[in-house]
Motif scaffolding. Structure first.
Motif, mmCIF file in Angstrom:
data_model
loop_
_atom_site.group_PDB
_atom_site.id
_atom_site.type_symbol
_atom_site.label_atom_id
_atom_site.label_comp_id
_atom_site.label_asym_id
_atom_site.label_seq_id
_atom_site.Cartn_x
_atom_site.Cartn_y
_atom_site.Cartn_z
ATOM 1 N N VAL A 69 32.059 43.399 39.341
ATOM 2 C CA VAL A 69 31.947 42.022 39.831
ATOM 3 C C VAL A 69 32.361 41.031 38.744
ATOM 4 O O VAL A 69 33.023 40.027 39.013
ATOM 5 C CB VAL A 69 30.512 41.741 40.319
ATOM 6 C CG1 VAL A 69 30.324 40.264 40.652
ATOM 7 C CG2 VAL A 69 30.190 42.596 41.541
ATOM 8 N N SER A 70 31.994 41.322 37.504
ATOM 9 C CA SER A 70 32.383 40.461 36.393
ATOM 10 C C SER A 70 33.898 40.408 36.244
ATOM 11 O O SER A 70 34.484 39.332 36.040
ATOM 12 C CB SER A 70 31.749 40.963 35.095
ATOM 13 O OG SER A 70 32.165 40.199 33.993
ATOM 14 N N TYR A 71 34.547 41.560 36.356
ATOM 15 C CA TYR A 71 36.019 41.606 36.262
ATOM 16 C C TYR A 71 36.661 40.834 37.409
ATOM 17 O O TYR A 71 37.594 40.044 37.195
ATOM 18 C CB TYR A 71 36.479 43.063 36.267
ATOM 19 C CG TYR A 71 37.971 43.226 36.457
ATOM 20 C CD1 TYR A 71 38.849 42.941 35.419
ATOM 21 C CD2 TYR A 71 38.487 43.652 37.682
ATOM 22 C CE1 TYR A 71 40.216 43.079 35.591
ATOM 23 C CE2 TYR A 71 39.846 43.797 37.861
ATOM 24 C CZ TYR A 71 40.716 43.505 36.822
ATOM 25 O OH TYR A 71 42.067 43.634 36.994
ATOM 26 N N VAL A 72 36.154 41.037 38.612
ATOM 27 C CA VAL A 72 36.710 40.332 39.771
ATOM 28 C C VAL A 72 36.507 38.818 39.641
ATOM 29 O O VAL A 72 37.410 38.024 39.905
ATOM 30 C CB VAL A 72 36.071 40.853 41.075
ATOM 31 C CG1 VAL A 72 36.493 39.994 42.265
ATOM 32 C CG2 VAL A 72 36.465 42.305 41.317
ATOM 33 N N GLY A 73 35.310 38.414 39.201
ATOM 34 C CA GLY A 73 35.038 36.996 39.040
ATOM 35 C C GLY A 73 35.941 36.353 38.009
ATOM 36 O O GLY A 73 36.465 35.253 38.218
ATOM 37 N N ALA A 74 36.138 37.037 36.890
ATOM 38 C CA ALA A 74 36.981 36.478 35.826
ATOM 39 C C ALA A 74 38.424 36.348 36.277
ATOM 40 O O ALA A 74 39.075 35.315 36.039
ATOM 41 C CB ALA A 74 36.890 37.356 34.578
ATOM 42 N N THR A 75 38.960 37.369 36.936
ATOM 43 C CA THR A 75 40.366 37.335 37.352
ATOM 44 C C THR A 75 40.594 36.455 38.577
ATOM 45 O O THR A 75 41.734 36.121 38.881
ATOM 46 C CB THR A 75 40.866 38.760 37.643
ATOM 47 O OG1 THR A 75 40.002 39.394 38.607
ATOM 48 C CG2 THR A 75 40.888 39.590 36.374
ATOM 49 N N THR A 76 39.534 36.087 39.277
ATOM 50 C CA THR A 76 39.670 35.187 40.425
ATOM 51 C C THR A 76 39.611 33.726 39.993
ATOM 52 O O THR A 76 40.404 32.897 40.437
ATOM 53 C CB THR A 76 38.567 35.460 41.465
ATOM 54 O OG1 THR A 76 38.652 36.815 41.903
ATOM 55 C CG2 THR A 76 38.717 34.537 42.678
ATOM 56 N N ALA A 77 38.682 33.402 39.116
ATOM 57 C CA ALA A 77 38.468 32.008 38.711
ATOM 58 C C ALA A 77 39.392 31.570 37.581
ATOM 59 O O ALA A 77 39.522 30.371 37.335
ATOM 60 C CB ALA A 77 37.016 31.809 38.301
ATOM 61 N N PHE A 78 40.032 32.533 36.891
ATOM 62 C CA PHE A 78 40.897 32.203 35.764
ATOM 63 C C PHE A 78 42.198 32.985 35.857
ATOM 64 O O PHE A 78 42.238 34.067 36.461
ATOM 65 C CB PHE A 78 40.205 32.523 34.438
ATOM 66 C CG PHE A 78 38.928 31.773 34.203
ATOM 67 C CD1 PHE A 78 38.933 30.532 33.596
ATOM 68 C CD2 PHE A 78 37.709 32.307 34.615
ATOM 69 C CE1 PHE A 78 37.747 29.833 33.388
ATOM 70 C CE2 PHE A 78 36.527 31.626 34.406
ATOM 71 C CZ PHE A 78 36.550 30.374 33.792
ATOM 72 N N VAL A 79 43.230 32.447 35.253
ATOM 73 C CA VAL A 79 44.517 33.136 35.162
ATOM 74 C C VAL A 79 44.506 33.947 33.875
ATOM 75 O O VAL A 79 44.522 33.388 32.781
ATOM 76 C CB VAL A 79 45.684 32.133 35.168
ATOM 77 C CG1 VAL A 79 47.011 32.870 35.049
ATOM 78 C CG2 VAL A 79 45.657 31.288 36.433
ATOM 79 N N LEU A 80 44.470 35.275 34.010
ATOM 80 C CA LEU A 80 44.300 36.164 32.863
ATOM 81 C C LEU A 80 45.386 37.224 32.842
ATOM 82 O O LEU A 80 46.031 37.506 33.864
ATOM 83 C CB LEU A 80 42.932 36.860 32.910
ATOM 84 C CG LEU A 80 41.689 35.984 33.033
ATOM 85 C CD1 LEU A 80 40.457 36.869 33.148
ATOM 86 C CD2 LEU A 80 41.557 35.048 31.846
ATOM 87 N N ASP A 81 45.552 37.838 31.675
ATOM 88 C CA ASP A 81 46.339 39.056 31.586
ATOM 89 C C ASP A 81 45.482 40.196 32.141
ATOM 90 O O ASP A 81 44.403 40.484 31.613
ATOM 91 C CB ASP A 81 46.712 39.331 30.121
ATOM 92 C CG ASP A 81 47.480 40.624 29.963
ATOM 93 O OD1 ASP A 81 48.703 40.615 30.130
ATOM 94 O OD2 ASP A 81 46.835 41.665 29.667
#
Length: 276
Positions: A231-243
């Protein structure tokens, strides 16, 4: 030359018909470039600007409602796509406090584990001993300890979450949004821990009895911790533009690996205690 009128081309003959006009390419381009109407909304609470790929509307339901919690646990990408809803102060403050309570509970568990590993009582403050034998004292300690723990986690863990975003090549991630995402992803394991302990309050005479008698719920909570990494990974990649590769390491692989290693150590310690 013939003067017969029938020999002249008539207006209906193929020779006299003008070619049909072709559709204008410029009109098609203008139609494609015309801005699409966006749904009107009234912001419930000021929130940072969302990435362009996220929807520009806010779900009126609370993020802590049954609908919101279902999305958080089962459909996290849909949950974290609506950052305006996650910025609501009442829910955010309440959830941060509950996470602080769960953190205080974990500290008590660590103390008990050290005691059982050593095979002898450890130095324990008197009010902690009272909390182990009385649910009233236990919950009083957790409610007070949860306040300081919540402040510590909001500042320190929120900062560390933002650093991981930077290490995943986020472009100046907003600190407020980073803490919001961290808070809700932490709820995946914190809320069940508080709920399980509330259930134990009814079933067992004291926290110490519950800690010694429960093993199944311990493994369920460990499983939820692992799911919380996803869930942490999904939240980070959804709310932010990341590598995506870096984010996969910092938000999923590394935390899950540490958790699996800690679970293995815990299993060995429990087996050792059972053999005594």
């Amino acid at each position: 030359m013939s003067s017969d009128p029938s020999a002249l081309p008539s207006s209906s003959s193929p020779l006299s018909q003008a070619p049909a006009a072709e559709p204008s390419a410029t009109a098609d381009v203008e139609a494609m470039e015309a801005p699409r109407p966006q749904p009107a909304y009234k912001p419930l609470f000021p929130a940072p600007e969302l990435p362009p790929e996220l929807p520009r509307f806010s779900d009126p339901s609370s993020p802590l409602s049954l609908r919101g919690l279902f999305q958080l646990f089962v459909r996290p990408r849909a949950f974290f796509s609506d950052m305006e809803r996650l910025a609501r102060k009442p829910e955010l403050l309440l959830l941060t406090y509950l996470i602080g309570i769960a953190y205080a509970m974990d500290k008590v568990d660590q103390h008990l584990l050290k005691t059982y590993i050593a095979g002898k009582p450890q130095q324990t403050i008197s009010y902690v001993l009272d909390a182990l034998e009385s649910w009233t004292a236990y919950w009083g300690l957790m409610l007070v300890g949860g306040l300081s723990s919540a402040l510590f986690l909001w500042l320190v863990m929120g900062w560390f979450y933002r650093k991981r975003l930077e290490w995943s090549e986020a472009d100046k991630p907003d600190p407020a949004r980073a803490r919001q995402v961290w808070t809700y992803q932490s709820a995946v394991d914190a809320l069940p821990a508080v709920l399980v302990t509330l259930t134990h309050t009814v079933v067992y005479p004291s926290y110490l009895d519950a800690w010694e008698g429960e093993t199944v719920t311990t493994w369920i909570l460990i499983g939820l911790n692992l799911w919380g990494c996803w869930v942490s990974y999904v939240g980070a990649t959804t709310a932010f533009v990341l590598d995506r590769g870096r984010a996969l390491f910092w938000f999923l692989l590394l935390p899950a690996g540490v958790l699996v290693l800690a679970s293995g150590v815990l299993t060995a310690l429990i087996s050792q205690m059972g053999a005594r």
